[in-house]
Design an enzyme around this catalytic site. Structure first.
Site, mmCIF file in Angstrom:
data_model
loop_
_atom_site.group_PDB
_atom_site.id
_atom_site.type_symbol
_atom_site.label_atom_id
_atom_site.label_comp_id
_atom_site.label_asym_id
_atom_site.label_seq_id
_atom_site.Cartn_x
_atom_site.Cartn_y
_atom_site.Cartn_z
ATOM 1 N N SER A 39 0.826 -1.212 0.000
ATOM 2 C CA SER A 39 0.000 0.000 0.000
ATOM 3 C C SER A 39 0.859 1.260 0.000
ATOM 4 C CB SER A 39 -0.938 -0.012 1.202
ATOM 5 O OG SER A 39 -0.346 -0.676 2.290
ATOM 6 N N PHE A 40 2.165 1.114 0.322
ATOM 7 C CA PHE A 40 3.006 2.301 0.400
ATOM 8 C C PHE A 40 4.088 2.335 -0.674
ATOM 9 C CE2 PHE A 40 1.554 1.279 4.732
ATOM 10 C CZ PHE A 40 0.692 2.346 4.893
ATOM 11 N N LYS B 54 12.804 -0.082 -4.616
ATOM 12 C CA LYS B 54 11.494 0.183 -4.021
ATOM 13 C C LYS B 54 11.140 1.629 -4.299
ATOM 14 C CE LYS B 54 9.869 -1.567 0.004
ATOM 15 N NZ LYS B 54 9.608 -1.743 1.459
ATOM 16 N N ASP C 141 7.594 -5.580 11.797
ATOM 17 C CA ASP C 141 6.850 -6.288 10.749
ATOM 18 C C ASP C 141 7.595 -7.562 10.366
ATOM 19 O OD1 ASP C 141 4.728 -6.724 9.029
ATOM 20 O OD2 ASP C 141 5.459 -5.357 7.470
#
Ligand code: ADP
Ligand code: MG
Length: 352
Positions: A32-33, A55, A167
């Site tokens: 989502s980012f 990324k 995470d």
């Protein structure tokens, strides 16, 4: 001062990259980012060959660059090899942070755990060849010990640096084909407590499947995010008080559980396990008491493995997956656990 000079000199001689140097390849992930691609460098710039990973991140890109720079200097072996990060503002979609890493390998721990060959597929990767030996519980146990040792070693590096990942999950652990070890990736949700970066927990960044039960990583009584100089002086104390690193330990404990029990490897079964554990007030011992009497062969095999050597595997697992953060073992203490005694250390030495 010396550290400052060193960092400056390092900056001067390090390769930097810009948008035009990068040739996009296959897309590896879409969060989502941001999105992640395998990329290569345009000919003229590729002094060092090899594939890279890019990324393109929006909101949390700046934090992720900060964390990767810290890791590069303080505990480089814990995480994927970070090369460079920059703000790319010429994109049509608006400003994005671009982050570049070395391409570590094709498989995450999640990919490897999905295979029916697990954990033998990992053994083959670590040793660089397929072992022509009989399969069995002892051998599987040794491979899982080695993986756990590598995960805790990487995590201890991060925690000793003052970084909590927040995470930790099989999808964020990559097998590095170069070093033949597992490395941690995806520092987008990480917190650096020594300088207060991303200090305020963002619960929505966390993956509920692997998140520890505490909703907030720091107690709600903790004063609001301190500014950098104050935080540097304060945070070792806060670290002791709140033990935020134990959040990651819970997640690693769940990975240990999934490795021991094939039936808990799918998303749905993990979600179901989480519900069962919650009903048992997060007490693994009472979870075991409820499921063991009517356990099928797969579940029984998992308990059997954890019960080897007087149950030291089960002991380690239950000291990681606990409701109260302060009752969970630290990464450093876990590495000295008898579970890694003799045989475990021997297995670990294969990869050094
Ligand atoms: P996000 O979860 O935010 O999409 P990640 O950093 O977890 O981003 O990367 C997404 C995927 O890209 C990973 O699951 C992994 O498959 C792959 N990947 C990320 N970094 C690397 C790397 N250094 N080498 C090889 N593959 C990588
Ligand atoms: Mg990820």
């Amino acid at each position: 001062f010396d550290m400052f000079v060193l960092a400056f000199v390092e900056r001067l001689f390090r390769s930097t990259y810009k948008k035009d140097d990068i040739v996009l390849g296959k897309k590896l992930g879409e969060g989502s980012f941001g999105s992640v691609y395998r990329v290569s460098l345009a000919k003229k710039t590729s002094s060092k060959g090899g594939d890279l990973v890019l990324k393109r991140a929006t909101e949390y890109g700046a934090v992720e660059i900060w964390m990767n720079e810290r890791v590069r200097r303080a505990c480089a072996n814990s995480c994927a090899d970070f090369l460079y990060g920059f703000l790319e503002s010429s994109s049509k979609k608006g400003a994005e942070y671009w982050l570049l890493w070395r391409f570590e390998g094709k498989a995450t721990l999640a990919d490897l755990m999905q295979s029916r060959e697990f954990p033998y597929n990992v053994e083959a990767l670590i040793l660089g060849e397929v072992q022509d030996l009989p399969k069995g519980l002892d051998r599987e146990n040794r491979i899982i010990q080695t993986i756990m040792g590598q995960l805790l070693f990487a995590l201890d590096g991060l925690h000793s640096t003052g970084i909590v990942h927040r995470d930790i999950k099989p999808q964020n652990i990559i097998f590095s084909e170069g070093s033949r070890t597992f490395k941690i990736i995806d520092l987008g949700a990480a917190a650096d407590l020594r300088v207060g970066i991303n200090y305020i927990p963002k619960e929505f960044l966390l993956d509920p499947r692997y998140a520890a039960p505490e909703q907030y990583i720091m107690s709600t009584q903790t004063p609001s995010a301190p500014s950098a100089p104050v935080a540097t002086a304060l945070s070792p104390v806060l670290w002791q008080l709140n033990l935020p690193d134990r959040f990651d330990i819970y997640s690693v404990g769940l990975i240990f559980l999934q490795m021991a029990f094939p039936g808990l490897r799918s998303d749905n079964s993990l979600i179901q396990f989480n519900r069962q554990l919650k009903r048992c007030d997060y007490d693994l011992v009472s979870w075991r008491q409820t499921v063991e009497p009517r356990a099928g062969p797969e579940l029984r095999k998992g308990f059997e493995m954890l019960d080897l050597d007087g149950g030291i595997g089960w002991e380690l697992l239950t000291s990681m997956v606990r409701f109260k953060a302060r009752q969970r073992i630290s990464a450093k203490t876990a590495l000295a656990h008898p579970y890694f005694g003799r045989e475990g250390l021997l297995a670990l030495s294969f990869i050094q």
